[in-house]
Design an enzyme around this catalytic site. Structure first.
Site, mmCIF file in Angstrom:
data_model
loop_
_atom_site.group_PDB
_atom_site.id
_atom_site.type_symbol
_atom_site.label_atom_id
_atom_site.label_comp_id
_atom_site.label_asym_id
_atom_site.label_seq_id
_atom_site.Cartn_x
_atom_site.Cartn_y
_atom_site.Cartn_z
ATOM 1 N N ASP A 1 -17.426 4.566 -7.627
ATOM 2 C CA ASP A 1 -16.284 4.835 -6.755
ATOM 3 C C ASP A 1 -16.113 6.348 -6.672
ATOM 4 O OD1 ASP A 1 -12.814 3.657 -6.465
ATOM 5 O OD2 ASP A 1 -13.983 5.163 -5.364
ATOM 6 N N SER B 1 -6.090 1.505 -4.679
ATOM 7 C CA SER B 1 -6.199 2.927 -4.333
ATOM 8 C C SER B 1 -4.818 3.578 -4.334
ATOM 9 C CB SER B 1 -6.905 3.042 -2.985
ATOM 10 O OG SER B 1 -7.531 4.261 -2.901
ATOM 11 N N TYR C 1 0.848 -1.189 0.000
ATOM 12 C CA TYR C 1 0.000 0.000 0.000
ATOM 13 C C TYR C 1 0.891 1.250 0.000
ATOM 14 C CZ TYR C 1 -3.608 3.386 1.272
ATOM 15 O OH TYR C 1 -4.438 4.485 1.279
ATOM 16 N N HIS D 1 -15.665 2.025 -4.134
ATOM 17 C CA HIS D 1 -14.236 1.943 -3.819
ATOM 18 C C HIS D 1 -13.884 0.609 -3.170
ATOM 19 C CE1 HIS D 1 -10.355 3.739 -3.565
ATOM 20 N NE2 HIS D 1 -10.286 3.633 -2.247
HETATM 21 O O1 P0H Z 1 -9.939 10.350 1.513
HETATM 22 C C1 P0H Z 1 -9.890 9.684 2.531
HETATM 23 N N1 P0H Z 1 -8.848 8.909 2.880
HETATM 24 C C2 P0H Z 1 -7.732 8.728 1.984
HETATM 25 C C3 P0H Z 1 -8.103 7.754 0.886
HETATM 26 O O2 P0H Z 1 -9.185 7.181 0.876
HETATM 27 N N2 P0H Z 1 -7.219 7.567 -0.103
HETATM 28 C C4 P0H Z 1 -5.906 8.201 -0.215
HETATM 29 C C5 P0H Z 1 -5.429 7.897 -1.613
HETATM 30 C C6 P0H Z 1 -6.527 7.154 -2.301
HETATM 31 C C7 P0H Z 1 -7.453 6.655 -1.218
HETATM 32 C C8 P0H Z 1 -7.074 5.238 -0.772
HETATM 33 O O3 P0H Z 1 -5.887 4.930 -0.723
HETATM 34 O O4 P0H Z 1 -7.996 4.496 -0.387
HETATM 35 O O5 P0H Z 1 -10.890 9.640 3.442
HETATM 36 C C9 P0H Z 1 -11.975 10.561 3.262
HETATM 37 C C10 P0H Z 1 -12.872 10.257 4.408
HETATM 38 C C11 P0H Z 1 -13.730 9.152 4.323
HETATM 39 C C12 P0H Z 1 -14.565 8.855 5.387
HETATM 40 C C13 P0H Z 1 -14.529 9.642 6.546
HETATM 41 C C14 P0H Z 1 -13.633 10.732 6.635
HETATM 42 C C15 P0H Z 1 -12.792 11.024 5.569
#
Ligand code: P0H
Length: 706
Positions: A637, A551, A470, A676
């Protein structure tokens, strides 16, 4: 003849942007519109190539049956007690969604309390976030459709099991936290967001506000209680264990938050904006509310403590010079989480070389009382509130599905007992072994890696291997029990490897920082050196090695096939972040600049442009080829929008797909009514895993062991 005929995709060379004086073309920009006919036709045409290829795998039915059969075992979460009743998530084995059960005592017959499977035909409505009122009389629960981050919140009466008529919409990235009078709760929403909000839209979500909802009223009458000027702020909120305070933890990216407190005792009735008092006013560290005793509030923070520590901040005297350290930072182990229990105790979970430890401490001075014995593996979490005298916690590892422990603090001796142990069909853990190795990355940094395979495996370089990583967002990737990985091991006599590459939180903030911004290449190096380690030590060879990530891990996989295409035989890139110059323009992408940086910034553009997968596809040296590559994404997603994968596969086909030496398939699988990943129904999960393994088997021509 070319092995694969990829669909034609219009290329618009006229689309160009200038970043820091550099002109960058974006010929597939039109694929950023999910609703255009052209994009829909592109998606259908791509699936029309991928599906037959996957279906041509001669073992598809066998693989599907093997995953399904092994998957079909009862799964239980650790129970949690609310309002004197016990609740537990259960899945009989293949149910699309787990079901909330309730029982009056731990030994009563459990009844269904909330079954999300009844909420849709195909299991695509999932439970996402829920919280009981303090007296346990009402459950506020979030429902997600097709895997979107958007939630609708509903309410269920715990005594009757009936729903209230209330329904709250346009909720996203939201806390759910009740006032202790049980008549209402706080939540975050984007009520002003226009247009579609079903998760298939790509527009940014901005201006989240915190509202207070009273049970039995319309959302239109909800009270706006907290808002911030910066439109990118997400408002974390938590009513304190004593019920007096509303602790606010506003955050912009995915790192460093502020702390404010609202004194709910000051308001007789919540009917307007709450007065908020500044506690932490600079985005310089992470602060997480643990519990409080009066105005003395405990936070877990990495302020001056990259491995995290527990501090006490007096809400009436919040200046940093008055803070007290309750549990100091450990020199090596990361303080992963802490929870109050039994009124005057703290349970603390550490991460020590990617394995968890669990200990009990005195709440007043942080002193350790005892260690809970934990095997090598992962503590999956605990249930138990500050005023409970009983707690449950879960354990798992690569070869242990789940053990739930119970601790009863009313006993003279505090000793965990096994409450429930999961068995998986005819899976015999004794036939396998898992180990942790440490290898040197490009810059000499020691990187941990877990390796799992059957016992007495010959190290002759002939075994298929699946390497997962990751590498970002302070996320720890820990041992977990995954049927899919065991199916890979026993279907292909294969090896599963998990590399704890930099960018994660495995060794605290320093490990995270070593994979952020201009250090991002360390993450890719760590992963490439993990592959080299497996090859050098004769676990596998390049043409038997598949890399997999999702992701941010999809970014990792795509960057690695661009940089060292000859190192891998196959690559599985799930819901990847692949356009590093434009990712911040969609949904919640702007929150990720805390790890990646942003192309709006000239300095950050330079290193983003150097590794951005979409912008670094090129013919491999000495007439080499790209590995067999499968991208996966889904139409709902809204965490990582599908446009990343659509543009990447189009560019890959244009630059690489027609090269005479490119014999390996370059494909994409776009799923409908899916997102997602969170909340995906079991049926779709098994379908997707079957397709991934068929793609790998077919592409690497792996021997399948009946
Ligand atoms: O964006 C993220 N987190 C980072 C994220 O999801 N990323 C970061 C890069 C791409 C993707 C992943 O790796 O899943 O969370 C947003 C969120 C969701 C639910 C509650 C509060 C805040």
């Amino acid at each position: 003849t070319m092995p694969f005929k990829y669909p034609f995709a219009r290329r618009d060379e006229s689309i160009k942007d200038v970043y820091n004086g550099v002109e960058v073309s974006d010929p597939y920009r039109y694929l950023e519109d999910p609703d255009s006919d052209e994009t829909k036709e592109f998606v259908d045409a791509q699936n029309a190539v991928t599906t037959p290829y996957i279906n041509s795998c001669p073992y598809k039915e066998l693989i599907n049956k093997r995953i399904t059969d092994l998957w079909n075992y009862p799964k239980y979460s650790y129970p949690f007690q609310r309002g004197g009743r016990y609740y537990q998530l259960r899945n009989s084995g293949l149910q699309n969604q787990s079901v909330i059960y309730v029982q009056n005592t731990l030994h009563d017959e459990a009844q269904v309390f909330l079954d999300p499977n009844t909420l849709s035909e195909d299991g695509t409505v999932s439970l996402s976030g829920s919280e009981f009122s303090k007296n346990g009389k009402t459950l506020a629960y979030g429902l997600s459709k097709s895997g979107s981050d958007w939630l609708e919140i509903k309410f269920r009466n715990a005594d009757t099991g009936d729903d209230y008529p209330d329904i709250l919409k346009k909720v996203k990235y939201s806390p759910i936290t009740w006032t202790h009078d049980n008549i209402g709760f706080f939540y975050g929403a984007y009520l002003n967001q226009q247009g579609k909000t079903d998760g298939s839209e790509t527009n940014q979500s901005e201006n989240q506000k915190l509202y207070y909802h009273r049970l039995g009223t319309d959302q239109a009458d909800d009270i706006l209680v907290v808002e911030f000027d910066n439109p990118q702020i997400r408002i974390g909120a938590h009513v304190s264990d004593c019920g007096r305070y509303l602790i606010l933890t506003p955050v912009i990216g995915c790192k460093n938050n502020l702390v404010y407190v609202c004194d709910l005792q000051e308001v007789t009735e919540i009917k307007t904006l709450l007065k908020k008092k500044e506690i932490v006013t600079e985005f310089k560290a992470d602060y997480e509310y643990i519990t409080n005793s009066g105005s003395r509030c405990i936070f877990r923070t990495n302020k001056d403590a990259p491995n995290y520590r527990l501090v006490v901040i007096d809400l009436n005297n919040p200046n940093e010079e008055n803070w007290e350290t309750l549990v100091p930072e450990h020199p090596k182990d990361v303080l992963d989480w802490a929870n109050p229990i039994n009124n005057n105790c703290l349970v603390i979970c550490y991460l020590q070389d990617v394995k968890n430890t669990l200990s009990l401490h005195k709440l007043e001075n942080g002193e350790k009382i005892l260690d809970f014995p934990v095997e090598l593996g992962t503590i999956t979490g605990m249930s138990g509130e500050r005023d409970h005298t009983e707690m449950f916690y879960g354990f798992c590892s690569f070869l242990t599905p789940s053990i739930i422990f119970r601790v009863d603090f009313t006993q003279s001796e505090i000793k965990p007992e096994i409450f429930h142990e999961t068995k998986v069909g005819d899976f015999n853990p004794a036939m396998y072994e898992s180990k942790q190795v440490f290898y040197n990355s490009k810059d000499g940094t020691k990187i941990p890696m877990f390796i799992v395979h059957r016992k007495n495996l010959e190290y002759d370089g002939s075994k298929p291997a699946l390497l997962y990583g990751y590498g970002g967002f302070n996320i720890n990737v820990q041992p977990s029990f995954a049927i899919s990985r065991l199916v890979f091991i026993n279907s292909f006599d294969g090896i599963f490897a998990l590399a704890n590459i930099r960018g994660g939180g495995e060794y605290g903030e320093n490990w995270h920082n070593a994979g952020r911004f201009e250090n991002k290449q360390n993450v890719f190096d760590d992963f490439q050196y993990a592959a080299q380690y497996l090859i050098k030590n004769k676990y596998t060879s390049s043409n038997k090695l598949t890399i997999q990530g999702g992701s941010n891990g999809g970014l990792l996989v795509a960057a690695c096939i661009n940089q060292t295409p000859e190192l891998f035989g196959a690559a599985i890139c799930q819901v990847g972040v692949l356009d590093m110059l434009r990712y911040h323009k969609f949904t919640i992408g702007y929150a990720w600049t805390s790890d990646y940086g942003c192309s709006d910034n000239d300095e950050q553009f330079k290193y983003l442009y150097k590794y951005s997968p979409l912008h670094n596809i090129k013919e491999p040296s000495n007439k080499g080829q790209y590995p067999a590559t499968l991208l996966l994404t889904a139409d709902h997603d809204d965490r990582v929008v599908p446009l990343h994968s659509l543009k990447f596969i189009a560019e890959l086909h244009y630059k690489i797909g027609q090269l005479p030496q490119q014999k390996n398939p370059l494909m994409i699988r776009i799923e409908t009514r899916a997102g997602h990943g969170a909340g995906k129904p079991t049926s779709k999960v098994i379908e997707e895993l079957t397709d991934i393994f068929c793609f790998i088997q077919k592409s690497l021509n792996l021997k399948f062991y009946e």
